[in-house]
Structure formats: C-alpha cells, structure tokens
Write an enzyme that holds these catalytic residues in place. Structure first.
Site, mmCIF file in Angstrom:
data_model
loop_
_atom_site.group_PDB
_atom_site.id
_atom_site.type_symbol
_atom_site.label_atom_id
_atom_site.label_comp_id
_atom_site.label_asym_id
_atom_site.label_seq_id
_atom_site.Cartn_x
_atom_site.Cartn_y
_atom_site.Cartn_z
ATOM 1 N N LYS A 153 0.858 -1.191 0.000
ATOM 2 C CA LYS A 153 0.000 0.000 0.000
ATOM 3 C C LYS A 153 0.889 1.234 0.000
ATOM 4 C CE LYS A 153 -4.496 0.819 0.073
ATOM 5 N NZ LYS A 153 -5.491 0.076 -0.706
ATOM 6 N N GLY A 192 -5.080 2.709 -7.925
ATOM 7 C CA GLY A 192 -5.774 3.838 -7.318
ATOM 8 C C GLY A 192 -6.329 3.479 -5.952
ATOM 9 N N ASP A 193 -6.782 4.485 -5.244
ATOM 10 C CA ASP A 193 -7.422 4.326 -3.944
ATOM 11 C C ASP A 193 -8.144 5.644 -3.678
ATOM 12 O OD1 ASP A 193 -7.330 2.301 -1.512
ATOM 13 O OD2 ASP A 193 -7.176 4.278 -0.607
ATOM 14 N N SER A 224 -7.882 -5.649 -10.891
ATOM 15 C CA SER A 224 -6.558 -5.067 -11.132
ATOM 16 C C SER A 224 -5.570 -6.158 -11.569
ATOM 17 C CB SER A 224 -6.040 -4.378 -9.872
ATOM 18 O OG SER A 224 -6.656 -3.126 -9.687
#
Length: 445
Positions: free
Chosen positions: A126, A165-166, A376
């Site tokens: 992350k 993305g996030d 993803s």
C-alpha cells in the site's frame, strides 16, 4: 504467554502510535489462534507471525511540488511493500490528508490476505501521500503526481510492485503517474492498474469493487436460502465503491435507500437514482445536497446517520471505523440480516463482535471488497498478453472469483472456527495460503 499474544505485544511496542495497524493486526492474530495454537512450537520456531506482521520494506520520501501561485509545497510520500510471497506487491495509492505510516501499514497488512483470497498471484502492499487533490487544479495535481513518481519509480515494476488507485487517486491521477513513469523509464509496462481504456486499462475495473461486494452478498444470501430480490439496502459513501454497489444491488432486485459523503447523507425511500448520483459525484464532483435538491423523494441530513434507516442489508463503503457499536445495535434492532464491508475496516471491533453475537452475517472487507484488486490483477494479465477482454469476460471472471472467495472463507470458518464466522474464515484462508508459501520459500521471505 502464548505465541499470538507475544507477537502482538512485540508489534505494538515496535510500531507505537499506529492504532489502525494495531487494530488490524489484533483482529487477524486473534482469529488465527485455532490454526496457530495446535502448531505453536513450529510457528514460533519459524518466527512466521513476526515475518508476516513486519513489512518487507517501508519507503518514506518527500514530495516537493509547485502550486499555481508559484509556492513550493512539500508532502510526505509512502510505499509499504508488505509481503510478496505469492506475487508482486499489489495495493493502491491513497491521496488524503489523513494518510500516515500507521494507516498505510494497516491497509498493506490487510492487503496481504485480501490478495491471497482472490486466488491470483499478487502480494500485499500500500502507499500514498498526505496530499489532498480536492480543490487543486489539474496542473497542481499533475505537478504533485510527477514529483511523487520521480521517487516511487525506483521501487516499482510489473514484476516487483504494481500500485493502483485508492481514495483520492482516480483516473486523472493514474494518468499523470503513468506518464511520468514512462518518461523516467522509457518503457511501456503494466506497472499501474486503473489505467485508461485506451492505454492498457481493463473494462469493468471501475465497477469491480462495488459489483464484487454485491456478488459475495448474493452468494451468502443464496447459501442461506435467501435472495437480494426485494431486500432494502443501506449504503454509506458516495464514491466509486458505493456508486457501483448501489447500481449492482438494484440490478439484482434490491432497493438501496441511502448514500453519504463527508458532510451528510441522503435518504431516498423510492431508491437511489444511480444516474443522478453519478452525475452529482462523478461529473460535477458536488455534495449530496445537489442530489437532494434535484430528487423530490430524497431527504438530506447533515452529519452521519445512514445506519438509523431500517434495512435488510447494510454496506459500509466510506472509511475505516465508521460503523460503531451504537450503529450495530441499531442495525440489530432494525432486523438487519447481513453486513458486508465495501470499505477497508469500516466497522469497529466492538461493532463487529456485537453483530456476530446477534447472528447477523458479517463479511469483512478483505473478502467483501476484494473485487477491485482482483480485476486489477486481471488488468495485469491483459497487459502481459498485450490484449483486452470484453466487459462481459471480465465481469464473469469477477463473479467467479467472488463466488470462490465466499466458498473458501465459508469452508475455512466451518473447519477451524465456527460456521458463518466469516471474519475468522477470511483471515485463516488467506493466512494458510501465504504461510504455506513462505515456508516453502525458506526463511529469507
């Protein structure tokens, strides 16, 4: 002291002032006791839990950029490469003022198990920054993204670490990040996911997390002789996950009556108008007050309060720890039968425990919202093969993955914990896959 308690005590001491990471680790470690304790001597000798709860790498860097007034700004950049036992590190980049090391370690740790559950070969990681894209011009966002990637590119690659993305990182940001990656490496690789459809992106990626959430809820209800048809659903959030969860729930015959953003929430007893919600949040980037103004059946409320609305199914899709013990008590009083997490750890530990005690089906985020990272990984496969699949092909693969996740966590729960304890089931199923692989690859991992 038991091995699990020993590892948790060590983790807290070594990672002070990181409550989100402590919370995530405690939930996982506690649920692993039925697996760890019968083999405690072996796992302790191998230091397997220490190796699993310690990131492989914590990359911290400064991100200087120039705003539209010519002022130099400096943000913090992060990438946590947590575990690559089963594949390249994989996990999003979050751009939000609240981003810090502890939050990213919690998210990266969760990502290990979530990615393992997808059955695809991807590890956990992350990253992100405390940069806030809200209120920034396109030029300012581009300047930040280019500076961020100028450091990050040294640590990522299609077979090393593939960010996505996030929160705060949408198609615009991914585009700027990818453009800078290409400029710096002079290569065209599938090193970011969530790309535009014209340059390596996958159909159904936008919808994947929300759709996958409903596919697993649908499978859960079917397994217990029920259906989404005719059910009333409450959803928190109004971002990508929430919008497409609402869309898929209504396609499956449910009526979704709420949505929320950072300032308030709407109750629409006739069912959320998805087209209007998309226009307000995706096109205009406006507040939900605009939805209520244009939808006569909708009521707007300041603050939080989605969970007071009577519903059969509740889907928290906003942010961590948004569903509290008091909210859980309200859900139980209102007869809610299932709660599934669209966001990462949106339910407090006390609320989770209460819902489970009262017999509410509870599916944790590492299983329920795994659809996004699954697609993803499918995007990575398409990039490697230099081709793209149709929306239907990707959606069918996503549906199958979510059905497999439900079956795996349900089986693990029944074997090691108790029937329908999906929190334990998800943690145990993910752990066993990663732990077995770590042992097979030796103590260097």
């Amino acid at each position: 002291m038991s091995y699990v308690d020993d590892v948790y005590e060590r983790l807290v001491a070594q990672n002070p002032a990181q409550p989100e990471f402590h919370q995530a680790a405690k939930e996982v470690l506690d649920s692993l006791r039925p697996v760890i304790e019968p083999n405690e001597e072996h796992y302790r000798k191998e230091a397997l839990l220490e190796r699993l709860t310690t990131p492989d790498r914590q990359i911290l860097f400064k991100v200087p950029w120039v705003d539209d007034n010519g002022q130099v700004q400096v943000n913090n950049g992060f990438r946590i490469q947590f575990n690559n036992a089963i594949g390249p590190y994989k996990g999003g980049l979050r751009l939000h003022p609240t981003v810090n090391l502890g939050i990213l370690k919690f998210l990266g740790f969760e990502q290990i198990f979530k990615n393992a559950l997808t059955t695809l070969p991807i590890g956990g990681g992350k990253g992100g920054s405390d940069f806030d894209p809200k209120g920034k011009s396109d030029r300012e966002v581009m300047a930040f993204c280019q500076s961020f990637m100028t450091e990050l590119y040294k640590h990522i690659g299609p077979d090393v670490d593939v960010p996505a993305g996030d929160i705060g990182t949408g198609g615009r940001e991914i585009g700027y990040l990818y453009g800078q990656y290409k400029r710096l490496t002079t290569s065209y690789q599938g090193v970011l996911t969530g790309k535009g459809l014209n340059w390596g992106g996958s159909l159904a990626r936008t919808e994947a997390t929300g759709y996958g959430l409903l596919y697993i809820v649908d499978e859960l209800l079917k397994d217990h002789g029920q259906s989404l048809e005719g059910k009333t659903v409450t959803v928190s959030g109004a971002g990508n996950v929430a919008i497409y969860a609402i869309e898929k729930a209504q396609q499956l015959g449910a009526k979704v009556v709420t949505a929320s953003d950072s300032t308030g929430w709407v109750y629409d007893p006739e069912g959320i108008d998805v087209a209007l919600l998309k226009d307000v949040k995706e096109n205009r980037r406006a507040r939900l007050t605009a939805y209520a103004e244009e939808r006569p059946s909708a009521e707007y409320h300041e603050g939080r309060g989605v969970w007071v609305v009577k519903a059969d199914v509740a889907l928290p899709c906003a942010t961590q720890n948004e569903l509290t013990l008091d909210d859980a008590k309200t859900l139980v009083e209102n007869g809610t039968v299932a709660v599934a997490e669209g966001a990462n750890m949106p339910t407090t530990p006390e609320a989770t425990e209460y819902l489970q005690e009262k017999g509410v089906f509870f599916v944790p985020g590492k299983a329920a919202n795994a659809g996004g990272v699954a697609v993803s990984a499918l995007e990575m496969s398409q990039n490697s093969e230099r081709l793209s699949w149709t929306f239907e092909e990707v959606d069918n693969k996503l549906h199958d993955i979510m059905k497999d996740i439900y079956q795996n966590i349900s089986s693990a729960a029944e074997k090691y914990a108790k029937k329908d304890d999906f929190v334990s089931g998800a943690n145990i199923a993910g752990f066993l896959k990663v732990a077995d692989t770590m042992e097979a690859q030796g103590t260097a991992i």
